[in-house]
Design a protein around this motif. Sequence first.
Motif, PDB file in Angstrom:
ATOM      1  N   ILE A 123      20.385 -14.580  14.649  1.00  0.00           N
ATOM      2  CA  ILE A 123      20.961 -15.865  14.252  1.00  0.00           C
ATOM      3  C   ILE A 123      22.475 -15.838  14.422  1.00  0.00           C
ATOM      4  CG2 ILE A 123      21.403 -17.376  12.262  1.00  0.00           C
ATOM      5  CD1 ILE A 123      18.534 -16.812  11.356  1.00  0.00           C
ATOM      6  N   GLN A 125      24.150 -14.016  16.507  1.00  0.00           N
ATOM      7  CA  GLN A 125      24.455 -14.039  17.937  1.00  0.00           C
ATOM      8  C   GLN A 125      24.415 -15.457  18.493  1.00  0.00           C
ATOM      9  OE1 GLN A 125      21.715 -11.444  19.958  1.00  0.00           O
ATOM     10  NE2 GLN A 125      22.811  -9.569  19.362  1.00  0.00           N
ATOM     11  N   GLU A 126      23.417 -16.221  18.046  1.00  0.00           N
ATOM     12  CA  GLU A 126      23.244 -17.570  18.585  1.00  0.00           C
ATOM     13  C   GLU A 126      24.115 -18.603  17.864  1.00  0.00           C
ATOM     14  OE1 GLU A 126      21.470 -18.471  21.297  1.00  0.00           O
ATOM     15  OE2 GLU A 126      21.108 -16.318  21.555  1.00  0.00           O
ATOM     16  N   PHE A 127      24.324 -18.401  16.562  1.00  0.00           N
ATOM     17  CA  PHE A 127      25.093 -19.359  15.762  1.00  0.00           C
ATOM     18  C   PHE A 127      26.162 -18.611  14.962  1.00  0.00           C
ATOM     19  CE2 PHE A 127      20.660 -20.835  16.046  1.00  0.00           C
ATOM     20  CZ  PHE A 127      20.839 -22.050  16.687  1.00  0.00           C
ATOM     21  N   GLU A 129      28.807 -19.446  13.611  1.00  0.00           N
ATOM     22  CA  GLU A 129      29.340 -20.159  12.449  1.00  0.00           C
ATOM     23  C   GLU A 129      28.522 -19.897  11.176  1.00  0.00           C
ATOM     24  OE1 GLU A 129      26.542 -23.026  14.549  1.00  0.00           O
ATOM     25  OE2 GLU A 129      28.098 -21.639  15.192  1.00  0.00           O
ATOM     26  N   LEU A 130      27.309 -19.332  11.322  1.00  0.00           N
ATOM     27  CA  LEU A 130      26.451 -19.032  10.165  1.00  0.00           C
ATOM     28  C   LEU A 130      26.597 -17.581   9.683  1.00  0.00           C
ATOM     29  CD1 LEU A 130      23.170 -20.863  11.236  1.00  0.00           C
ATOM     30  CD2 LEU A 130      24.921 -21.655   9.632  1.00  0.00           C
ATOM     31  N   THR A 131      27.582 -16.875  10.185  1.00  0.00           N
ATOM     32  CA  THR A 131      27.743 -15.450   9.851  1.00  0.00           C
ATOM     33  C   THR A 131      27.866 -15.230   8.350  1.00  0.00           C
ATOM     34  OG1 THR A 131      28.793 -15.039  11.973  1.00  0.00           O
ATOM     35  CG2 THR A 131      29.171 -13.410  10.250  1.00  0.00           C
TER      36      THR A 131
END
Length: 142
Positions: A123, A125-127, A129-131
């Motif tokens: 997640i 890697q793909e998004f 901003e959600l780290t």
Amino acid sequence: MTTDTPIEDKTTSLGRAQDELANLIETLIHLGVQVHDFTGTNEAKAGLANNINKVIGQLQEISTSHDLKEYSIPMEVLNYVEDGRNPDVYTREFVEVVRKVNQFLNGKAVGFGRFRDVLGDKIIQEFPELTDSVHDIKTRTS
């Protein structure tokens, strides 16, 4: 009389109950010997009656004792004993089943934890901003 389990402290309710049960078992053993060697004499009849009355008294004492009121005995254990089987075997089998179930559930928990970590990494890697959210979830579920 020897047992495999240690005698509880006689000042505790479980220790007193264990002592009462040990005395009852001893009386029943004596009664069994008396019945086996019964000669039919008046002395033998008196001794047998005395031991029967002693067993009855001990059973009444155990049944009215408050020492065992705080402990519940599973019906499966009572059925085990009624069938003439050793309750220690029931305990051993029960512990073995619980151990197997715990190992299975621990394996599932480890698997889900690894899945959570892999999914969280993908997640991120793909998004990206959600780290922060992913790291928050990982710390709360670790």
